[in-house]
Design an enzyme around this catalytic site. Structure first.
Site, PDB file in Angstrom:
ATOM      1  N   CYS A 135      50.714  20.196  24.646  1.00 20.25           N
ATOM      2  CA  CYS A 135      50.498  18.268  25.043  1.00 20.25           C
ATOM      3  C   CYS A 135      50.658  18.604  26.506  1.00 20.25           C
ATOM      4  CB  CYS A 135      51.393  17.393  24.392  1.00 20.25           C
ATOM      5  SG  CYS A 135      50.731  15.953  24.232  1.00 20.25           S
ATOM      6  N   CYS A 138      51.058  14.441  26.965  1.00 19.74           N
ATOM      7  CA  CYS A 138      52.656  14.156  26.837  1.00 19.74           C
ATOM      8  C   CYS A 138      53.585  14.470  28.050  1.00 19.74           C
ATOM      9  CB  CYS A 138      53.182  15.024  26.148  1.00 19.74           C
ATOM     10  SG  CYS A 138      52.738  15.194  24.253  1.00 19.74           S
ATOM     11  N   ASP A 139      53.149  16.270  28.328  1.00 16.07           N
ATOM     12  CA  ASP A 139      54.234  16.472  29.734  1.00 16.07           C
ATOM     13  C   ASP A 139      53.151  16.828  31.096  1.00 16.07           C
ATOM     14  OD1 ASP A 139      55.768  17.212  27.537  1.00 16.07           O
ATOM     15  OD2 ASP A 139      55.423  18.713  27.213  1.00 16.07           O
TER      16      ASP A 139
END
Ligand code: NAP
Length: 307
Positions: A135, A138-139
Site C-alpha cells: 500500500c 499508506c506507507d
C-alpha cells in the site's frame, strides 16, 4: 438468537457492495451489508482515482469510498462489521455464517473483492511492515528522500510508482517483461518521469535485510545476471486474488478462485449473485464494479419477486 430473514445480504463493502446497498435501499428491500473491515475496499488504499466519471479533477480513493458509504447510509443501509466464514445453501434460506453470528437471507450478493497477491520470495513475509508494503498510499510518506522498488507492470504498479515520486528520491520499477501491461496514460507518466528507472525483464529473487529492507536481489529473466539493489522499500503490485476462500466447496469458482456468473451476475446457485473484483471477468475497474452491482441487485430483486 436473531432469526431475521433479510431479502438480500450483501457481502463486502467496496464500491460493488456499497452500490448494491444503495440500489437495495432505493428498491425498499430489507438489506444488510456485512464488511469485516471499514467499508471502502481496495479503493481505500488507492491514492488517486482519475478515471471514475463525475470527478473532472480526479478524486482521492479514500474520499471516493467515503462518499459512497455516506450515500448508502443516507438511504439507511445497515452496515454490520463481521467476517464471513461460511455459507450454507441448504433449507429455504441462505445461511451466512459470520464470526459474530449467522445471518439469513433469500438472496445474496457476493462482493467480497480481492486482495493483493504475494510475490512469494524469501524475505517478503519476514519484512512485511518493515519495508515490504502492498500500500503506497499508506506507507509512501515514510520513504521521503529514500530509494524504493515497485514490483509489477500492471495499472496498480505503475500508478503507485508514479505516486511514490512525491516522496522517494528514486523508484526502480521492476517488471518481468519488456512491455508494461498498464494503460498507455500511466505508462507515459512512468516512462517519462526522471525519478523512475524501469528495470525490464527482471524478477525479484529475494528481499534482503536484518530488521528492515536493505536491498533487493534482482535476476535477469535470462538467468545470467543477478544484481543487488540497495534500497529501503519494496512495494509489491503483482496482481490480485479473490476473497473466496470461505466459498470453497459451496459455490463454483474458476481455477484462480474467481466466481463465474452470467450476464445478470447470477452464479450457478439460484439467488446468489456476484459483483465487482471477485467476479470472473476481463476488466476490473471501479466503474465496472459499480455496473456489476447495479445489475446484480436488480437481478436479485427480480429473483425475489418470482420466488
Ligand atoms: P494485473 O493487471 O494482474 O497486473 C499484475 C502485474 O504483475 C503484471 O504486469 C504481471 O506481469 C506482474 N506479475 C504477476 N505475477 C508476477 C510475479 N510472480 N513476478 C513478477 N511480476 C508478476 O494487476 P493490477 O495491476 O493489480 O491490476 C488489477 C486490476 O485492477 C486490473 O484489472 C487493473 O486494470 C485494475 N486497476 C486499474 C487501475 C486504473 O484504472 N487506474 C488502477 C489499479 C488497478 P505480466 O504483465 O507479465 O503478466
Amino acid at each position: 438468537m436473531d432469526t431475521t430473514i433479510h431479502d438480500v445480504i450483501i457481502i463486502g463493502g467496496g464500491p460493488a457492495g456499497l452500490t448494491a446497498g444503495i440500489y437495495a435501499q432505493r428498491s425498499k428491500l430489507a438489506a444488510v451489508l456485512i464488511e469485516k473491515m471499514a467499508p471502502g475496499g481496495q479503493v481505500l488504499s488507492t491514492n488517486w482515482v482519475d478515471n471514475y466519471p463525475g470527478f473532472p479533477e480526479g478524486i482521492a480513493g479514500f474520499e471516493l469510498s467515503e462518499r459512497m458509504r455516506q450515500q448508502a447510509e443516507r438511504f439507511g443501509l445497515p452496515i454490520v462489521a463481521d467476517e464471513i466464514t461460511g455459507f450454507s445453501l441448504e433449507g429455504p434460506h441462505k445461511v451466512i455464517q459470520g464470526v459474530e453470528r449467522p445471518y439469513r437471507a433469500r438472496a445474496v450478493i457476493v462482493a467480497s473483492g480481492a486482495i493483493w497477491k504475494k510475490l512469494g520470495v524469501p524475505g517478503e513475509e519476514r519484512l512485511t511492515g518493515r519495508g515490504v508494503s502492498y500500500c503506497a498510499t499508506c506507507d509512501g510518506p515514510f520513504y521521503q528522500d529514500l530509494e524504493v522498488a515497485v514490483v509489477g507492470g500492471g495499472d496498480s504498479a505503475v500508478q503507485e510508482a508514479v505516486y511514490l515520486t512525491r516522496f522517494a528520491k528514486k523508484i526502480y520499477l521492476i517488471h518481468r517483461r519488456d512491455q508494461l501491461r498498464a494503460c498507455r496514460t500511466l505508462q507515459e507518466k512512468a516512462l517519462t518521469h526522471p525519478k523512475i528507472e524501469l528495470l525490464w525483464n527482471r524478477v525479484v529473487e529475494s528481499i534482503e535485510g536484518a530488521d528492515q529492507v536493505e536491498a533487493l536481489k534482482v535476476k535477469d529473466v535470462s538467468g545470467l545476471e543477478v544484481e543487488t539493489l540497495p534500497l529501503q522499500g519494496a512495494f509489491i503490485y503483482v496482481g490480485i486474488q479473490p476473497n473466496t476462500d470461505w466459498l470453497q466447496g459451496t459455490l463454483h469458482l474458476d481455477a484462480q478462485g474467481f466466481i463465474p456468473t452470467d450476464d445478470r451476475m447470477a452464479t450457478k446457485v439460484p439467488g446468489v449473485f456476484a459483483a465487482g473484483d471477485v467476479r470472473k471477468k476481463m476488466v476490473r475497474q471501479i466503474s465496472t464494479a459499480v455496473g456489476d452491482a447495479a445489475t446484480a441487485l436488480l437481478a436479485a430483486e427480480h429473483y425475489l419477486e418470482n420466488l
